[in-house]
Every structure is written in C-alpha cells, then in structure tokens.
Design a protein around this motif. Structure first.
Motif, PDB file in Angstrom:
ATOM      1  N   GLN A   9       0.836  -1.202   0.000  1.00 28.29           N
ATOM      2  CA  GLN A   9       0.000   0.000   0.000  1.00 28.29           C
ATOM      3  C   GLN A   9       0.873   1.256   0.000  1.00 28.29           C
ATOM      4  OE1 GLN A   9      -2.829   0.130   3.214  1.00 28.29           O
ATOM      5  NE2 GLN A   9      -3.449   2.196   2.762  1.00 28.29           N
ATOM      6  N   ARG A  12       2.508   1.633  -3.483  1.00 33.63           N
ATOM      7  CA  ARG A  12       1.525   2.079  -4.468  1.00 33.63           C
ATOM      8  C   ARG A  12       1.231   3.576  -4.273  1.00 33.63           C
ATOM      9  NH1 ARG A  12      -1.958  -2.166  -4.853  1.00 33.63           N
ATOM     10  NH2 ARG A  12      -1.039  -2.746  -6.832  1.00 33.63           N
ATOM     11  N   HIS A  13       1.058   3.977  -3.031  1.00 36.14           N
ATOM     12  CA  HIS A  13       0.780   5.389  -2.731  1.00 36.14           C
ATOM     13  C   HIS A  13       1.959   6.267  -3.176  1.00 36.14           C
ATOM     14  CE1 HIS A  13      -0.824   8.887  -0.682  1.00 36.14           C
ATOM     15  NE2 HIS A  13       0.347   9.046  -0.095  1.00 36.14           N
ATOM     16  N   GLU A  16       1.952   6.588  -6.917  1.00 34.31           N
ATOM     17  CA  GLU A  16       0.884   7.478  -7.365  1.00 34.31           C
ATOM     18  C   GLU A  16       1.265   8.939  -7.132  1.00 34.31           C
ATOM     19  OE1 GLU A  16      -2.655   6.174  -5.337  1.00 34.31           O
ATOM     20  OE2 GLU A  16      -2.939   4.467  -6.678  1.00 34.31           O
ATOM     21  N   GLN A  17       1.904   9.206  -5.993  1.00 32.43           N
ATOM     22  CA  GLN A  17       2.322  10.582  -5.707  1.00 32.43           C
ATOM     23  C   GLN A  17       3.355  11.065  -6.711  1.00 32.43           C
ATOM     24  OE1 GLN A  17       1.188  12.756  -3.285  1.00 32.43           O
ATOM     25  NE2 GLN A  17      -0.408  11.213  -3.063  1.00 32.43           N
ATOM     26  N   LYS A  21      -0.805   9.672 -11.151  1.00 31.14           N
ATOM     27  CA  LYS A  21      -1.852   8.813 -11.704  1.00 31.14           C
ATOM     28  C   LYS A  21      -2.261   7.766 -10.689  1.00 31.14           C
ATOM     29  CE  LYS A  21       0.211   9.164 -16.283  1.00 31.14           C
ATOM     30  NZ  LYS A  21       0.872   8.442 -17.355  1.00 31.14           N
ATOM     31  N   LYS A  22      -3.499   7.310 -10.805  1.00 29.13           N
ATOM     32  CA  LYS A  22      -3.977   6.203  -9.977  1.00 29.13           C
ATOM     33  C   LYS A  22      -3.393   4.908 -10.510  1.00 29.13           C
ATOM     34  CE  LYS A  22      -6.695   8.103  -6.946  1.00 29.13           C
ATOM     35  NZ  LYS A  22      -6.324   8.095  -5.565  1.00 29.13           N
ATOM     36  N   LEU A  23      -2.799   4.123  -9.635  1.00 34.99           N
ATOM     37  CA  LEU A  23      -2.148   2.891 -10.055  1.00 34.99           C
ATOM     38  C   LEU A  23      -2.742   1.689  -9.332  1.00 34.99           C
ATOM     39  CD1 LEU A  23       1.510   4.243  -9.975  1.00 34.99           C
ATOM     40  CD2 LEU A  23       0.066   3.945 -11.971  1.00 34.99           C
ATOM     41  N   LYS A  24      -4.056   1.709  -9.171  1.00 29.74           N
ATOM     42  CA  LYS A  24      -4.726   0.634  -8.436  1.00 29.74           C
ATOM     43  C   LYS A  24      -4.440  -0.739  -9.037  1.00 29.74           C
ATOM     44  CE  LYS A  24      -9.202  -0.897  -6.824  1.00 29.74           C
ATOM     45  NZ  LYS A  24     -10.611  -0.893  -7.010  1.00 29.74           N
TER      46      LYS A  24
END
Length: 129
Positions: A9, A12-13, A16-17, A21-24
């Motif tokens: 987590q 991923r955060h 993204e920062q 972009k959202k990298l879900k």
C-alpha cells in the motif's frame, strides 16, 4: 502478511504521488516485500520484548508531556491537546513515540563505549592497494 500488505500500500501510494496517476491495477508482487516485512516484524518482536522485559511502557504522564509540548507550537494549545485526547488512535501514535524514546534512553544508558583509534581509510572501508 499484514506487513506485506502495508508495504505494498505504501509503495503504491508513493508511486501514485510521483506519477500523479492512480495505479490501483499496477502489478505489485508480494514477493518483492517479503524480506523487508520479515525484518520489520522481527525487529518489532525484539523491541516488544525489550519493552516488556525492562518495563519501558509509556506512562500517562510521559504521553501528556509529549502532547503538551507538541501543542505549544500552535496558537490554541489547549485545542490541540483536546484533539489528541479525542481519538485513541492519535494517542496511540504519541504512545509509540514515547516508547521509542524510552527504548533509546534505555539502550544509551546500557551501552558501554570503548574508544578505539582507527585510521580514516579503515573507518571508511577503503582498502589500500
């Protein structure tokens, strides 16, 4: 497993920062974090035993002191103190800081220091040819 999930987590955060972009759905493999998670959990268990064996738990007066010191830098310190005490999770964070301080203080008071002269190159790990 929980620690691996937390590390994924966080990674991923962080990505993204950095990318904006959202990298879900970005594929992150659990194996990438296994060694780090094992180390963190092991360290946590060791520290927990040190705290328990040496009675280094956070005392309410220590927590209060840290909260009050943190609050002093704000315009209305009494509101900040109330804010911390309104949520057990916030106080738990302060408790963690106090426990860390207690462990460091215990370690420093228990450590034995021996001065030993050493050449600069040896200290820096450089080998002479």
């Amino acid at each position: 497993e929980i620690e691996i999930d937390q590390l994924i987590q966080n990674a991923r955060h962080d990505m993204e920062q950095r990318s904006g972009k959202k990298l879900k759905d970005f594929p992150i493999q659990r194996e990438w974090f296994t060694d780090q998670a094992k180390r963190r959990v092991s360290l946590g268990l060791v520290l927990s035993e040190i705290v328990k064996a040496n009675e280094l738990h956070a005392k309410p007066e220590q927590i209060k002191t840290v909260v009050e010191e943190a609050a002093q830098s704000y315009e209305h310190p009494e509101e900040v103190v109330r804010w911390y005490y309104a949520q057990p999770q916030r106080l738990a964070e302060i408790e963690g800081v106090v426990i860390e301080d207690n462990v460091v203080e215990w370690a420093l008071s228990s450590a034995k220091v021996l001065d030993k002269p050493i050449a600069f190159d040896d200290l820096m790990g450089q080998q002479r040819a």
